[in-house]
Design an enzyme around this catalytic site. Structure first.
Site, PDB file in Angstrom:
ATOM      1  N   ASP A  25       0.827  -1.214   0.000  1.00  0.00           N
ATOM      2  CA  ASP A  25       0.000   0.000   0.000  1.00  0.00           C
ATOM      3  C   ASP A  25       0.861   1.263   0.000  1.00  0.00           C
ATOM      4  O   ASP A  25       1.976   1.272   0.527  1.00  0.00           O
ATOM      5  CB  ASP A  25      -0.920  -0.022   1.235  1.00  0.00           C
ATOM      6  CG  ASP A  25      -2.060   0.981   1.110  1.00  0.00           C
ATOM      7  OD1 ASP A  25      -2.444   1.318  -0.032  1.00  0.00           O
ATOM      8  OD2 ASP A  25      -2.558   1.436   2.155  1.00  0.00           O
ATOM      9  N   ASN A  27       1.115   3.501  -2.981  1.00  0.00           N
ATOM     10  CA  ASN A  27       1.557   3.989  -4.310  1.00  0.00           C
ATOM     11  C   ASN A  27       0.985   5.368  -4.626  1.00  0.00           C
ATOM     12  O   ASN A  27       1.686   6.239  -5.154  1.00  0.00           O
ATOM     13  CB  ASN A  27       1.086   3.031  -5.416  1.00  0.00           C
ATOM     14  CG  ASN A  27       1.754   1.678  -5.343  1.00  0.00           C
ATOM     15  OD1 ASN A  27       2.724   1.503  -4.617  1.00  0.00           O
ATOM     16  ND2 ASN A  27       1.233   0.720  -6.084  1.00  0.00           N
ATOM     17  N   GLY A  28      -0.307   5.544  -4.324  1.00  0.00           N
ATOM     18  CA  GLY A  28      -0.980   6.809  -4.643  1.00  0.00           C
ATOM     19  C   GLY A  28      -0.358   7.962  -3.868  1.00  0.00           C
ATOM     20  O   GLY A  28      -0.080   9.032  -4.435  1.00  0.00           O
ATOM     21  N   ARG A  29      -0.137   7.740  -2.558  1.00  0.00           N
ATOM     22  CA  ARG A  29       0.448   8.801  -1.732  1.00  0.00           C
ATOM     23  C   ARG A  29       1.880   9.118  -2.163  1.00  0.00           C
ATOM     24  O   ARG A  29       2.316  10.262  -2.138  1.00  0.00           O
ATOM     25  CB  ARG A  29       0.413   8.397  -0.246  1.00  0.00           C
ATOM     26  CG  ARG A  29      -0.925   8.679   0.403  1.00  0.00           C
ATOM     27  CD  ARG A  29      -1.096   7.912   1.679  1.00  0.00           C
ATOM     28  NE  ARG A  29      -1.370   6.499   1.420  1.00  0.00           N
ATOM     29  CZ  ARG A  29      -1.266   5.544   2.320  1.00  0.00           C
ATOM     30  NH1 ARG A  29      -0.863   5.831   3.541  1.00  0.00           N
ATOM     31  NH2 ARG A  29      -1.557   4.299   2.016  1.00  0.00           N
ATOM     32  N   THR A  71     -11.033  -6.832  -4.257  1.00  0.00           N
ATOM     33  CA  THR A  71     -12.382  -6.790  -4.853  1.00  0.00           C
ATOM     34  C   THR A  71     -12.921  -5.357  -4.755  1.00  0.00           C
ATOM     35  O   THR A  71     -13.643  -4.910  -5.642  1.00  0.00           O
ATOM     36  CB  THR A  71     -13.345  -7.779  -4.136  1.00  0.00           C
ATOM     37  OG1 THR A  71     -13.187  -7.656  -2.723  1.00  0.00           O
ATOM     38  CG2 THR A  71     -13.077  -9.211  -4.526  1.00  0.00           C
ATOM     39  N   GLU A  72     -12.549  -4.643  -3.703  1.00  0.00           N
ATOM     40  CA  GLU A  72     -13.006  -3.258  -3.524  1.00  0.00           C
ATOM     41  C   GLU A  72     -12.303  -2.295  -4.493  1.00  0.00           C
ATOM     42  O   GLU A  72     -12.848  -1.237  -4.826  1.00  0.00           O
ATOM     43  CB  GLU A  72     -12.741  -2.780  -2.084  1.00  0.00           C
ATOM     44  CG  GLU A  72     -13.632  -3.431  -1.036  1.00  0.00           C
ATOM     45  CD  GLU A  72     -13.250  -4.859  -0.699  1.00  0.00           C
ATOM     46  OE1 GLU A  72     -12.075  -5.258  -0.934  1.00  0.00           O
ATOM     47  OE2 GLU A  72     -14.119  -5.598  -0.213  1.00  0.00           O
ATOM     48  N   ASN A  73     -11.114  -2.652  -4.949  1.00  0.00           N
ATOM     49  CA  ASN A  73     -10.376  -1.760  -5.853  1.00  0.00           C
ATOM     50  C   ASN A  73     -11.071  -1.571  -7.214  1.00  0.00           C
ATOM     51  O   ASN A  73     -10.785  -0.617  -7.933  1.00  0.00           O
ATOM     52  CB  ASN A  73      -8.934  -2.245  -6.068  1.00  0.00           C
ATOM     53  CG  ASN A  73      -8.025  -2.087  -4.856  1.00  0.00           C
ATOM     54  OD1 ASN A  73      -7.078  -2.849  -4.670  1.00  0.00           O
ATOM     55  ND2 ASN A  73      -8.302  -1.095  -4.009  1.00  0.00           N
ATOM     56  N   ARG A  76     -12.522   1.916  -7.859  1.00  0.00           N
ATOM     57  CA  ARG A  76     -11.693   3.106  -8.125  1.00  0.00           C
ATOM     58  C   ARG A  76     -12.072   3.686  -9.492  1.00  0.00           C
ATOM     59  O   ARG A  76     -12.731   3.014 -10.292  1.00  0.00           O
ATOM     60  CB  ARG A  76     -10.215   2.709  -8.109  1.00  0.00           C
ATOM     61  CG  ARG A  76      -9.776   2.343  -6.702  1.00  0.00           C
ATOM     62  CD  ARG A  76      -8.286   2.205  -6.619  1.00  0.00           C
ATOM     63  NE  ARG A  76      -7.916   1.922  -5.243  1.00  0.00           N
ATOM     64  CZ  ARG A  76      -6.689   2.022  -4.761  1.00  0.00           C
ATOM     65  NH1 ARG A  76      -5.701   2.385  -5.559  1.00  0.00           N
ATOM     66  NH2 ARG A  76      -6.435   1.747  -3.504  1.00  0.00           N
TER      67      ARG A  76
END
Ligand code: IPE
Ligand code: IPE
Ligand code: MG
Length: 248
Positions: A25, A27-29, A71-73, A76
């Site tokens: 976790d 990558n975005g930040r 599954t939640e990704n 996005r």
């Protein structure tokens, strides 16, 4: 020689985890901090995936499970989902020879059928190519959610019970484990999450019952071999009691 390596990095090869699982976790930040697009963070993150696979192979860790897409990704923005799928396709394409040369077997856990066809084709070809490798298994968790995994297992068991193939007395913990995507693999000994969040985000809920947890504040693209070694050293100092009292 391997013993020289372990002495140098101060690791006892006997006490290494057999199975390491990682929630990759941050990558975005990482990208946001550099005023870059989130997708560039994912691209940079792919380099860390390469490093960690190499380190695990070097340290003779038998199983590495990487949470790459939940599954939640799927919820996005479509652009980000598409970019992640393209990146995954390119990653498998470019790494499959290397995985094979390193004697690593590739496996996927999750809803493979939900992935785009091009990704599935790449995965299937890499899985086929590496199927007889035995030094290490790389499990990629793709469209993976632990609740979906457990629901699917319950449904299958119930179906078999309905068909008379399974009787209620046969349903025990070992049977449930066999119906999960991770069937026949030992549970993770060590679960690492980068990016600092103190949660498991629907990852391996059944399998991490007794895993040692390690949360690192490092964002995934910045995660390097040295920090991985530090975590393995920390793991070796843990007292894994499994609910028992250790008499000394
Ligand atoms: C992890 O990084 C990669 C995936 C979930 C695919 P994130 O994209 O969640 O990065 P942050 O948490 O927003 O920094
Ligand atoms: C978990 O990270 C999923 C993966 C690393 C693939 P997320 O960024 O999706 O999780 P939350 O939203 O912080 O719980
Ligand atoms: Mg995240």
């Amino acid at each position: 020689m391997k013993s020289d390596l372990f002495a140098k990095i101060n690791i006892d090869p006997v006490k290494l985890p057999v199975h390491v699982a990682i929630i990759m976790d941050g990558n975005g930040r990482w990208a946001k901090k550099r005023l870059m697009n989130r997708i560039m963070g994912h691209e940079k993150g792919a380099e860390t995936v390469r490093t960690v696979i190499t380190s695990c192979r070097e340290f003779e860790i038998k199983i590495l499970t990487l949470y790459a897409f939940s599954t939640e990704n799927w919820s996005r923005p479509q652009k980000e989902v598409n970019a992640l799928m393209k990146l995954l396709e390119k990653f498998i394409q470019s790494e499959k020879d290397e995985l094979h040369n390193k004697n690593i077997k590739l496996n996927v856990i999750g809803q493979k059928e939900r992935l785009p066809e091009e990704v599935r084709e790449e995965l299937d070809s890499a899985i086929e190519r590496t199927k007889d490798n035995n030094k290490m298994t790389l499990n990629l968790a793709l469209s993976y959610g632990a609740r979906e995994e457990i629901t699917r297992a319950v449904r299958k068991i119930a179906y078999e019970a309905e068909q008379g193939k399974v009787s209620l007395e046969d349903i025990d913990e070992a049977m449930i484990s066999r119906y999960l995507y991770t069937a026949d693999r030992p549970d993770p000994d060590l679960l690492i999450r980068t990016g600092g969040e103190m949660r498991v985000s629907n990852f391996l809920l059944w399998q991490i019952a007794y895993s040692e947890l390690f949360i690192s504040k490092t964002l995934w693209p910045d995660f390097k071999r040295n920090e991985f070694i530090d975590i393995l050293q920390d793991y070796q100092k843990r007292d894994r009691r499994f609910g028992k009292v250790i008499c000394s």
